[in-house]
Design an enzyme around this catalytic site. Structure first.
Site, PDB file in Angstrom:
ATOM      1  N   TYR A   1      -0.776  -6.175  18.377  1.00 12.49           N
ATOM      2  CA  TYR A   1      -0.331  -6.039  16.984  1.00 12.49           C
ATOM      3  C   TYR A   1       0.446  -7.278  16.536  1.00 12.49           C
ATOM      4  O   TYR A   1       0.169  -7.870  15.491  1.00 12.49           O
ATOM      5  CB  TYR A   1       0.541  -4.788  16.860  1.00 12.49           C
ATOM      6  CG  TYR A   1       0.992  -4.478  15.445  1.00 12.49           C
ATOM      7  CD1 TYR A   1       0.088  -4.006  14.503  1.00 12.49           C
ATOM      8  CD2 TYR A   1       2.312  -4.661  15.066  1.00 12.49           C
ATOM      9  CE1 TYR A   1       0.502  -3.714  13.215  1.00 12.49           C
ATOM     10  CE2 TYR A   1       2.731  -4.373  13.775  1.00 12.49           C
ATOM     11  CZ  TYR A   1       1.816  -3.896  12.849  1.00 12.49           C
ATOM     12  OH  TYR A   1       2.221  -3.619  11.564  1.00 12.49           O
TER      13      TYR A   1
HETATM   14  N1  LIG Z   1       4.820   1.271   8.248  1.00 15.45           N
HETATM   15  C1  LIG Z   1       5.399   0.302   8.932  1.00 15.45           C
HETATM   16  O1  LIG Z   1       6.445   0.508   9.594  1.00 15.45           O
HETATM   17  C2  LIG Z   1       4.808  -1.087   8.877  1.00 15.45           C
HETATM   18  C3  LIG Z   1       5.589  -2.145   9.359  1.00 15.45           C
HETATM   19  C4  LIG Z   1       5.066  -3.431   9.314  1.00 15.45           C
HETATM   20  C5  LIG Z   1       3.808  -3.645   8.780  1.00 15.45           C
HETATM   21  N2  LIG Z   1       3.061  -2.594   8.319  1.00 15.45           N
HETATM   22  C6  LIG Z   1       1.723  -2.874   7.787  1.00 15.45           C
HETATM   23  O2  LIG Z   1       1.540  -2.190   6.568  1.00 15.45           O
HETATM   24  C7  LIG Z   1       0.147  -1.991   6.358  1.00 15.45           C
HETATM   25  C8  LIG Z   1      -0.084  -0.559   5.907  1.00 15.45           C
HETATM   26  O3  LIG Z   1       0.199   0.314   6.988  1.00 15.45           O
HETATM   27  P1  LIG Z   1       0.992   1.691   6.822  1.00 15.45           P
HETATM   28  O4  LIG Z   1       2.265   1.533   7.506  1.00 15.45           O
HETATM   29  O5  LIG Z   1       0.967   2.150   5.431  1.00 15.45           O
HETATM   30  O6  LIG Z   1       0.099   2.618   7.790  1.00 15.45           O
HETATM   31  P2  LIG Z   1      -0.880   3.829   7.499  1.00 15.45           P
HETATM   32  O7  LIG Z   1      -0.184   4.915   6.760  1.00 15.45           O
HETATM   33  O8  LIG Z   1      -1.486   4.162   8.813  1.00 15.45           O
HETATM   34  O9  LIG Z   1      -1.974   3.167   6.545  1.00 15.45           O
HETATM   35  C9  LIG Z   1      -2.927   2.247   7.047  1.00 15.45           C
HETATM   36  C10 LIG Z   1      -4.095   2.190   6.094  1.00 15.45           C
HETATM   37  O10 LIG Z   1      -5.045   1.245   6.609  1.00 15.45           O
HETATM   38  C11 LIG Z   1      -6.334   1.840   6.541  1.00 15.45           C
HETATM   39  N3  LIG Z   1      -7.210   1.249   7.524  1.00 15.45           N
HETATM   40  C12 LIG Z   1      -7.059   1.194   8.870  1.00 15.45           C
HETATM   41  N4  LIG Z   1      -8.116   0.588   9.411  1.00 15.45           N
HETATM   42  C13 LIG Z   1      -8.956   0.256   8.405  1.00 15.45           C
HETATM   43  C14 LIG Z   1     -10.203  -0.395   8.331  1.00 15.45           C
HETATM   44  N5  LIG Z   1     -10.866  -0.835   9.424  1.00 15.45           N
HETATM   45  N6  LIG Z   1     -10.781  -0.573   7.116  1.00 15.45           N
HETATM   46  C15 LIG Z   1     -10.137  -0.147   6.001  1.00 15.45           C
HETATM   47  N7  LIG Z   1      -8.963   0.480   6.008  1.00 15.45           N
HETATM   48  C16 LIG Z   1      -8.386   0.670   7.200  1.00 15.45           C
HETATM   49  C17 LIG Z   1      -6.099   3.329   6.735  1.00 15.45           C
HETATM   50  O11 LIG Z   1      -7.100   4.098   6.095  1.00 15.45           O
HETATM   51  P3  LIG Z   1      -8.412   4.736   6.761  1.00 15.45           P
HETATM   52  O12 LIG Z   1      -8.028   5.246   8.115  1.00 15.45           O
HETATM   53  O13 LIG Z   1      -8.781   5.817   5.778  1.00 15.45           O
HETATM   54  O14 LIG Z   1      -9.412   3.626   6.796  1.00 15.45           O
HETATM   55  C18 LIG Z   1      -4.797   3.521   5.951  1.00 15.45           C
HETATM   56  O15 LIG Z   1      -5.074   3.736   4.600  1.00 15.45           O
HETATM   57  C19 LIG Z   1      -0.539  -2.355   7.671  1.00 15.45           C
HETATM   58  O16 LIG Z   1      -1.106  -3.639   7.586  1.00 15.45           O
HETATM   59  C20 LIG Z   1       0.598  -2.358   8.668  1.00 15.45           C
HETATM   60  O17 LIG Z   1       0.356  -3.192   9.777  1.00 15.45           O
HETATM   61  C21 LIG Z   1       3.551  -1.331   8.363  1.00 15.45           C
END
Ligand SMILES: NC(=O)c1ccc[n+]([C@@H]2O[C@H](COP(=O)([O-])OP(=O)(O)OC[C@H]3O[C@@H](n4cnc5c(N)ncnc54)[C@H](OP(=O)(O)O)[C@@H]3O)[C@@H](O)[C@H]2O)c1
Length: 280
Positions: free
Chosen positions: A154
């Site tokens: 990651y």
């Molecule tokens: N939440 C945190 O603490 C955190 C911290 C740092 C960075 N981030 C970043 O924030 C971003 C959003 O994540 P989140 O925290 O909101 O997590 P989340 O709730 O798991 O959302 C992730 C989203 O990405 C989609 N996704 C995953 N693989 C995909 C693919 N191959 N094609 C298209 N869509 C895909 C998922 O939808 P489907 O499964 O329906 O495709 C889901 O809508 C990510 O890049 C993550 O690395 C999050």
């Protein structure tokens, strides 16, 4: 407020977490919102929610590991709403495990979504953004600056996103396209319940400390503001800002901190005795 009135905003990974919250906030700001991800039913519900706010929305099934899916998503967006003004490359997940136990395929799978998925999203939408003098947004992570044990796939994938953002910032500048890197710390979402294959598993425990975790709507509002101001980078969460700054100015203290932190696979820190070894 209408800061994005009649602008077309395309978001990847909009079926949950940060992407979903952003879709709702951009709709409230007057935008026409295109929500994409793999789970179409969730997107359809979200589009209905946005329409109930009196805004236009389009739900498109799109896997960011597929060039064809992205090309199709852009075509459908253009047909419905015209050229894209804001692209948010947000889709992502986390592969966890110790490097010696993971396979090269685990790393490849992580990069396919988190890194190449961002590049594909950029390449599929940059012509539109040049036309609209728009905004390209990458959702990276503070993990791209600081790697904790158990998170090398990651953290590496997000470090690559940071470099990509830095390079394209200068490539886009002459065309009036801004590039904003969003670097979140812990934000409430489903990410820690997704397994190493990228599948949501509601039985998994969220390992993030609740007191450190920022509510999704708060994070989303901060992100919208940064995108509106065409900021070069926004680090979301206080602990994220602290960690990023610490790693830059005090690498030895950062290293000590990492050694004391539990890793994502449930082990104690990598250096120093664990509570168990005291007893043995
Ligand atoms: N939440 C945190 O603490 C955190 C911290 C740092 C960075 N981030 C970043 O924030 C971003 C959003 O994540 P989140 O925290 O909101 O997590 P989340 O709730 O798991 O959302 C992730 C989203 O990405 C989609 N996704 C995953 N693989 C995909 C693919 N191959 N094609 C298209 N869509 C895909 C998922 O939808 P489907 O499964 O329906 O495709 C889901 O809508 C990510 O890049 C993550 O690395 C999050």
């Amino acid at each position: 407020m209408g800061r994005f009135k009649d602008k077309t905003v395309l978001i990847t990974g909009a079926s949950s977490g940060i992407g979903r919250a952003l879709a709702l906030d951009f709709a409230k700001e007057g935008a026409k919102v295109v929500v994409t991800a793999r789970r179409k039913e969730r997107l359809t519900q979200l589009a209905e929610e946005i329409e109930s706010l009196g805004q236009s929305a389009l739900a498109i099934s799109c896997d960011v590991t597929s060039d064809e899916d992205l090309a199709q998503a852009v075509k459908q967006t253009n047909d419905a709403f015209g050229a894209i003004d804001v692209t948010i490359a947000n889709a992502g997940f986390g592969v966890v495990g110790h490097a010696e136990q993971l396979t090269i395929d685990d790393y490849k799978r992580q990069f396919e979504t988190n890194t190449y998925g961002v590049i594909r999203t950029y390449q599929a939408t940059i012509q539109d953004l040049k036309q609209t003098r728009g905004r390209f947004v990458l959702v990276g992570s503070v993990a791209g600056y600081v790697c904790f044990p158990g998170t090398t796939p990651y953290a590496m994938s997000k470090a690559a996103v940071i470099s990509f953002a830095q390079g394209i910032y200068h490539e886009c500048r002459p065309h009036g396209v801004s590039v904003t890197l969003i670097s979140p710390g812990f934000v409430d979402s489903e990410i820690r319940k997704v397994d190493n294959d990228g599948t949501y598993d509601e039985t998994r425990k969220d390992t993030a400390s609740a007191w450190l975790t920022m509510p999704t709507d708060v994070a989303s509002r901060k992100i919208v503001r940064a995108i509106y101001k065409r900021k070069r980078e926004a680090i979301i969460t206080g602990h994220g800002k602290f960690l990023q700054s610490l790693s830059r100015h005090f690498p030895r203290i950062t290293n000590w901190l990492i050694s004391k932190a539990p890793d994502q696979t449930g082990h104690e820190g990598t250096e120093g005795p664990s509570p168990h070894s005291h007893n043995s």
